[in-house]
Design an enzyme around this catalytic site. Structure first.
Site, PDB file in Angstrom:
ATOM      1  N   TYR A 166       0.818  -1.222   0.000  1.00  0.00           N
ATOM      2  CA  TYR A 166       0.000   0.000   0.000  1.00  0.00           C
ATOM      3  C   TYR A 166       0.852   1.273   0.000  1.00  0.00           C
ATOM      4  O   TYR A 166       0.311   2.372  -0.046  1.00  0.00           O
ATOM      5  CB  TYR A 166      -0.911   0.036   1.235  1.00  0.00           C
ATOM      6  CG  TYR A 166      -2.209  -0.702   1.047  1.00  0.00           C
ATOM      7  CD1 TYR A 166      -2.209  -1.979   0.507  1.00  0.00           C
ATOM      8  CD2 TYR A 166      -3.421  -0.136   1.417  1.00  0.00           C
ATOM      9  CE1 TYR A 166      -3.388  -2.671   0.333  1.00  0.00           C
ATOM     10  CE2 TYR A 166      -4.602  -0.825   1.240  1.00  0.00           C
ATOM     11  CZ  TYR A 166      -4.590  -2.091   0.705  1.00  0.00           C
ATOM     12  OH  TYR A 166      -5.752  -2.772   0.539  1.00  0.00           O
TER      13      TYR A 166
ATOM     14  N   LYS B 208       1.822 -13.813   6.270  1.00  0.00           N
ATOM     15  CA  LYS B 208       1.964 -14.837   5.227  1.00  0.00           C
ATOM     16  C   LYS B 208       3.456 -15.133   5.087  1.00  0.00           C
ATOM     17  O   LYS B 208       4.031 -15.140   3.984  1.00  0.00           O
ATOM     18  CB  LYS B 208       1.340 -14.284   3.926  1.00  0.00           C
ATOM     19  CG  LYS B 208       1.187 -15.287   2.826  1.00  0.00           C
ATOM     20  CD  LYS B 208       0.155 -16.368   3.093  1.00  0.00           C
ATOM     21  CE  LYS B 208       0.171 -17.400   1.989  1.00  0.00           C
ATOM     22  NZ  LYS B 208      -0.491 -18.663   2.354  1.00  0.00           N
TER      23      LYS B 208
ATOM     24  N   ASP C  13      -4.020 -16.937   5.392  1.00  0.00           N
ATOM     25  CA  ASP C  13      -5.163 -17.639   4.802  1.00  0.00           C
ATOM     26  C   ASP C  13      -5.898 -18.473   5.851  1.00  0.00           C
ATOM     27  O   ASP C  13      -7.126 -18.522   5.892  1.00  0.00           O
ATOM     28  CB  ASP C  13      -4.753 -18.488   3.589  1.00  0.00           C
ATOM     29  CG  ASP C  13      -3.430 -19.217   3.777  1.00  0.00           C
ATOM     30  OD1 ASP C  13      -2.769 -18.971   4.806  1.00  0.00           O
ATOM     31  OD2 ASP C  13      -3.056 -20.016   2.906  1.00  0.00           O
TER      32      ASP C  13
ATOM     33  N   ASP D 234      -6.425  -4.965   5.735  1.00  0.00           N
ATOM     34  CA  ASP D 234      -7.545  -4.444   4.950  1.00  0.00           C
ATOM     35  C   ASP D 234      -8.554  -5.561   4.707  1.00  0.00           C
ATOM     36  O   ASP D 234      -9.758  -5.419   4.923  1.00  0.00           O
ATOM     37  CB  ASP D 234      -6.994  -3.904   3.617  1.00  0.00           C
ATOM     38  CG  ASP D 234      -7.974  -2.950   2.957  1.00  0.00           C
ATOM     39  OD1 ASP D 234      -9.029  -2.665   3.554  1.00  0.00           O
ATOM     40  OD2 ASP D 234      -7.684  -2.491   1.841  1.00  0.00           O
TER      41      ASP D 234
END
Ligand code: NAP
Length: 406
Positions: A152, A219, A273, A297
């Protein structure tokens, strides 16, 4: 007449809040004026009732988005940013991101320019709200999303630009990495400093509010040196700054037979995930989630949906020197000026702002009144379409109903 004055941040970081602080607001675009008009009435009424006229906010309008452009030719005037910095706390409606090349999101720009590094989104089920979950009452989490870096940060170049071509050539010649020539390129910076300050604020929140755990969502199995490093720095932060008040999930089993000692916060980590499964299947096991920007987000919108939708999800962007409170949804332009949409998200963001300045009594009144209004099935169109027997009211009427229940 109360004398209005500024909120001051002491050297210790604590806020010195006068009885009549000046607080800047940005009305916002699209549905912004409707939801702001409803919100300001609720905030003023709750403060009046909680403190019987001894406290009051002096509102100061500052401009951004379409109104900023109309007034000064700038979508985000420097004066607006300076006023927010100067007055420490501010509240804003949603802003349109102007469509066209070269425009970055105004919201992202505000967060970066003011170094509002923690995006804080509490997600708690409000009784009576229709939810797709079987047990939505088990959802009670606060997401701390890093707000200033990750993909971002806006460091990216389009396919075919000189910059993209140079970078591709550099990676090929210096790093022996082949990248297809027709690629756009984005950079994902995740720093130790930004990760540690974000995780520190999440742990501090858990300690201050007696919450049982902080989960580092990442992740890192794939992106080892960015997301994986975020996890490592998170554990380091817990040990370095909060060693006496935290325990890792691993140590919990080795030392304490799986039972958390009284008053300690458990620090755990989950792969991103898997975290989406966890919050659906075992939401009661998670209290605070600390995570890089993109994960944050996604997870905060998913959680808001689980708890009944964006129309009621509040949010805050908090830095060391100032904070901006905002609705989590956008400008919903098709409903602009219709006095129709749900002002709940901005109203509850306002309640977060009252907590932030230490006016919890007024904040609590608002949260209870929102709960009661919805339990009485007095709701705007978005909830009315899902709630049997609801009385559908306008945006302004929802505010009136809420004030009656303060
Ligand atoms: P959006 O404005 O959030 O609206 C999408 C849909 O969400 C609406 O059509 C409506 O659904 C529902 N919704 C949003 N706010 C609601 C409310 N207060 N009450 C009830 N329902 C509500 O998303 P978007 O259409 O993708 O974005 C529009 C503009 O907003 C864009 O310019 C975007 O850049 C900007 N934006 C700003 C912010 C911000 O300022 N923080 C955040 C996100 C987007 P239904 O039509 O199904 O009723």
């Amino acid at each position: 007449m109360m004398q209005e004055s500024k909120i001051i941040v002491e050297n210790s970081g604590a806020l010195n809040v006068p009885d009549c602080p000046v607080i800047p607001f940005i009305e916002g675009d699209g549905i912004g004026p409707d939801i702001w008009a409803a919100t300001v009435r609720v905030l003023d009424a709750s403060i009046e009732q909680a403190y019987t006229g001894t406290k009051k906010i002096s509102w100061l309008e500052v401009f951004a988005g379409e109104k900023g452009f109309e007034k000064s030719g700038s979508w985000l005037p420097d004066e607006t940013l300076n006023k927010i910095r100067e007055h420490v706390a501010a509240i804003k409606g949603p802003l349109t991101t102007p469509v066209g090349k070269g425009f970055r999101s105004l919201n992202v720009t505000i967060r970066q320019k003011l170094d509002l590094y923690a995006c804080v989104r509490p997600i708690r089920y409000i009784e009576g709200v229709p939810s797709p979950m079987k047990h939505p009452e088990k959802i009670n989490m606060v997401v701390f999303r890093e707000n200033t870096e990750d993909v971002y940060a806006g460091i990216e170049w389009a396919k075919g630009t000189r910059e993209a071509e140079r970078l591709i050539a550099f990676l090929e010649s210096e790093m022996k990495i082949a990248i297809s020539q027709d690629s756009g390129i984005g950079i994902k910076p995740i720093s130790e400093t930004a990760s540690k300050r974000l995780v520190a604020s999440a742990i501090r929140h858990a300690i201050d509010h007696g919450l049982g755990s902080v989960t580092l969502m990442h992740k890192g199995n794939i992106m080892k040196f960015t997301e994986g490093a975020f996890k490592e720095w998170g554990y380091e932060t817990a040990e370095e700054l909060f060693g006496d008040q935290t325990v890792t999930e691993a140590a919990l089993w080795v030392k304490y037979d799986g039972v958390c000692p009284e008053g300690k916060v458990v620090i755990k980590d989950r792969i991103a995930d898997m975290m989406f499964q966890q919050v659906l299947l075992r939401p009661e096991e998670y209290q605070v989630i600390a995570t890089p920007n993109l994960n944050g987000d996604y997870i905060s919108d998913a959680l808001a949906a689980q708890a009944g939708g964006l129309g009621l999800a509040p949010g805050a962007n908090i830095g060391d020197r100032c904070a901006v409170f905002e609705a989590t949804h956008g400008t919903a332009p098709k409903y602009a000026g219709q006095d129709k949409v749900n002002p709940g998200s901005l109203i509850l963001s306002g309640a977060m702002m009252l907590d932030f300045i230490g006016w919890q009594k007024a904040a609590e009144k608002i949260r209870k009144a929102v709960q009661k209004t919805i339990c009485d099935r007095v709701v705007t169109y978005d909830l009315a379409r899902q709630l049997e027997g609801a009385r559908k009211v306008k945006c302004s009427e929802f505010a009136t109903a809420l004030i009656e229940r303060l």
